[in-house]
Design a protein around this motif. Structure first.
Motif, mmCIF file in Angstrom:
data_model
loop_
_atom_site.group_PDB
_atom_site.id
_atom_site.type_symbol
_atom_site.label_atom_id
_atom_site.label_comp_id
_atom_site.label_asym_id
_atom_site.label_seq_id
_atom_site.Cartn_x
_atom_site.Cartn_y
_atom_site.Cartn_z
ATOM 1 N N ASP A 87 0.832 -1.203 0.000
ATOM 2 C CA ASP A 87 0.000 0.000 0.000
ATOM 3 C C ASP A 87 0.869 1.255 0.000
ATOM 4 O O ASP A 87 0.576 2.223 -0.723
ATOM 5 C CB ASP A 87 -0.923 -0.009 1.218
ATOM 6 C CG ASP A 87 -1.824 1.205 1.273
ATOM 7 O OD1 ASP A 87 -2.679 1.347 0.375
ATOM 8 O OD2 ASP A 87 -1.666 2.026 2.201
ATOM 9 N N LEU A 88 1.937 1.244 0.774
ATOM 10 C CA LEU A 88 2.842 2.395 0.778
ATOM 11 C C LEU A 88 3.486 2.577 -0.595
ATOM 12 O O LEU A 88 3.575 3.703 -1.111
ATOM 13 C CB LEU A 88 3.922 2.223 1.844
ATOM 14 C CG LEU A 88 4.991 3.321 1.903
ATOM 15 C CD1 LEU A 88 4.364 4.682 2.162
ATOM 16 C CD2 LEU A 88 6.041 2.982 2.966
ATOM 17 N N ALA A 89 3.929 1.465 -1.215
ATOM 18 C CA ALA A 89 4.536 1.552 -2.545
ATOM 19 C C ALA A 89 3.538 2.098 -3.562
ATOM 20 O O ALA A 89 3.895 2.930 -4.421
ATOM 21 C CB ALA A 89 5.038 0.175 -2.979
ATOM 22 N N ILE A 90 2.286 1.667 -3.476
ATOM 23 C CA ILE A 90 1.245 2.150 -4.395
ATOM 24 C C ILE A 90 0.997 3.631 -4.190
ATOM 25 O O ILE A 90 0.852 4.398 -5.154
ATOM 26 C CB ILE A 90 -0.043 1.323 -4.210
ATOM 27 C CG1 ILE A 90 0.161 -0.095 -4.765
ATOM 28 C CG2 ILE A 90 -1.241 1.997 -4.884
ATOM 29 C CD1 ILE A 90 -0.905 -1.080 -4.337
ATOM 30 N N ASN A 91 0.955 4.061 -2.943
ATOM 31 C CA ASN A 91 0.747 5.488 -2.665
ATOM 32 C C ASN A 91 1.887 6.323 -3.242
ATOM 33 O O ASN A 91 1.652 7.370 -3.866
ATOM 34 C CB ASN A 91 0.647 5.724 -1.165
ATOM 35 C CG ASN A 91 -0.650 5.190 -0.575
ATOM 36 O OD1 ASN A 91 -1.625 4.969 -1.281
ATOM 37 N ND2 ASN A 91 -0.666 4.955 0.724
ATOM 38 N N MET A 92 3.119 5.864 -3.037
ATOM 39 C CA MET A 92 4.273 6.620 -3.526
ATOM 40 C C MET A 92 4.298 6.648 -5.056
ATOM 41 O O MET A 92 4.562 7.677 -5.673
ATOM 42 C CB MET A 92 5.563 6.024 -2.972
ATOM 43 C CG MET A 92 5.698 6.179 -1.461
ATOM 44 S SD MET A 92 7.226 5.452 -0.822
ATOM 45 C CE MET A 92 8.428 6.626 -1.467
#
Length: 485
Positions: A362-367
């Motif tokens: 989820d963090l990678a997708i947000n970034m």
């Protein structure tokens, strides 16, 4: 001969030594294994992107969805007079076979790739073209008769075909996760019914609180996950129905017939069976990753809840002799190379680790979603990779948890009862019957002596056995006020 000294890609199709065909692109010429249905642009991508070892064929739903997009595009182009009948027929033939699961191994490009998904789009264009060429009676690579760009990619750009396929692929893939989650909820509800009569202590801040039943505890697990199942089934798909097909490069629709977007999306909905609709602003839709961010957030929320449930299961089964040990988890493997007899809660532990991966995704997708510039987000390959990975990991972890853990859990009923009767927290349930002063005195005495609350109340004859049994009954735990009535 090739004008390129790049090494051979390490893929099943490319490792076949034998006949080759010469293909040409902007960069130059390359010899392509003749057994391969992909062509030169796919071949270059295999050589360039050796990163995750997770390739397009590992996610068949994405491959099939892109084939459906190409089918819809071909239908629209044919209906609008841009694609002649034989070429249309060949493209549809190829797309239908790919969408049915054939040629999946011909998609060997790494999920992480530069080019905003161009390699994925060209992999499909080349496979469709070469399958179509065979249908027309021509050899692979004879693109004069059916061209990957001119015909298969007509009226399209990677920038509209690829994100449209991502959305459709996620819709196709989602049902697996929802079905897995529904089965887990049913298993938890069944376990709740099975343990409805087992009274135990509830805990807050890891300290004894008030009595409840194991059935209530497991029903809470089921209810928590039911909220996620409802969202994924009813609301999440709505995030994915709106597509930018027909926007071509940046959303302006350059190189496409004015009616193409409407016709293509109508055909996409008809072929796929999903209510796909055209985005109202194709320029905005081409660069915006908002729907993917929201879907990833739903995956993360489910992961957080699953992880919390698994933490609880590990605590409730801790021990077995020196922990809480209110439940027994099925023994799945020896737990130590040095401590004989030790069995670990390996299934919940593994689910925890999947949950952490999904949270990281989820963090990678947000970034990646934030990192887009101007009219395109070139980080979209990472977004799609992590979305599909999260969905697959969650479905597999949920199935594992249900099959190898939840369905085999048993209650230690006598031990649960013992813990209740000896818990200081029991006085909260008895307070309405014996009064605050008596409750405080009994609690202090139990703490000082190590004796049980029920034992001390019986000794002082503050309540008779019938009333105590009523207080400690499952009915009292399930329906507040019964014991005090």
């Amino acid at each position: 001969m090739s004008n390129n000294n790049l090494p051979e890609p390490d893929t099943p199709a490319a490792s076949l030594r034998g006949a080759t065909r010469l293909e040409h692109d902007l960069i130059g010429n390359l010899e392509i294994p003749d057994a391969a249905y992909y062509g030169i642009q796919t071949y270059r991508a295999i050589q360039n992107f050796r990163l995750s070892d997770i390739v397009l064929s590992d996610y068949p739903a994405l491959v099939k969805a892109l084939a459906v997009v190409k089918h819809a595009a071909a239908d629209a182009n044919h209906a609008l007079g841009g694609l002649e009948p034989k070429r249309h027929e060949a493209i549809v033939h190829a797309c239908e076979r790919i969408a049915a699961g054939e040629f999946i191994d011909q998609f060997p490009v790494d999920m992480i790739q530069g080019g905003a998904g161009t390699s994925t789009n060209m992999n499909m264009n080349e496979v469709v073209a070469n399958v179509g060429l065979e249908y027309l009676g021509h050899a692979k690579g004879e693109y004069a008769y059916l061209h990957p760009n001119n015909d298969v990619n007509m009226s399209q750009s990677t920038n509209d075909a690829y994100p449209t396929a991502i959305r459709l692929g996620l819709l196709m893939d989602q049902q697996t996760l929802v079905d897995s989650l529904d089965r887990l909820i049913q298993a938890l509800a069944a376990k709740s019914a099975e343990m409805a009569g087992v009274v135990k202590m509830g805990r807050t801040q890891l300290q004894d609180a008030v009595p409840m039943t194991l059935g209530q505890e497991f029903q809470a697990f089921a209810s928590t996950l039911s909220d996620d199942a409802r969202y994924l089934r009813e609301d999440a798909p709505k995030l994915l129905h709106e597509v930018n097909l027909g926007g071509t490069a940046i959303g302006t629709g350059i190189n496409a017939h004015p009616d193409y977007p409407r016709v293509a999306v109508d055909r996409l909905a008809a072929i796929s069976g999903h209510p796909m609709r055209l985005a109202p602003d194709l320029i905005a839709a081409t660069s915006d990753m908002g729907s993917f961010v929201m879907l990833s957030s739903a995956f993360k929320r489910l992961a957080v809840r699953l992880s919390k449930i698994c933490n609880d299961l590990r605590l409730l089964a801790s021990g077995p002799r020196t922990g809480i040990q209110e439940i027994n988890l099925p023994a799945r493997q020896p737990g130590s190379s040095i401590m004989p007899g030790k069995v670990n809660p390996v299934i919940p532990e593994a689910v925890n680790q999947v949950a952490f991966t999904v949270m990281g995704n989820d963090l990678a997708i947000n970034m990646a979603s934030e990192a887009g510039q101007l009219q395109l987000n070139v980080m979209e390959p990472l977004v799609v990779f992590k979305l599909f990975e999260s969905s697959r990991l969650l479905a597999r972890a949920i199935d594992m948890l249900r099959e190898l853990c939840i369905e085999g859990i048993t209650a230690n009923e006598a031990h649960c009862r013992h813990l209740v009767e000896h818990s200081i927290g029991l006085v909260t349930a008895l307070n309405p019957l014996i009064g605050y002063e008596n409750s405080t005195r009994i609690a202090a005495q139990a703490l000082a002596t190590g004796r049980g609350v029920v034992e001390l109340i019986r000794e002082e004859k503050l309540l008779d056995d019938a009333t105590l049994e009523k207080v400690l009954s499952p009915e009292s735990m399930l329906r507040p006020g019964v014991a005090a009535a």
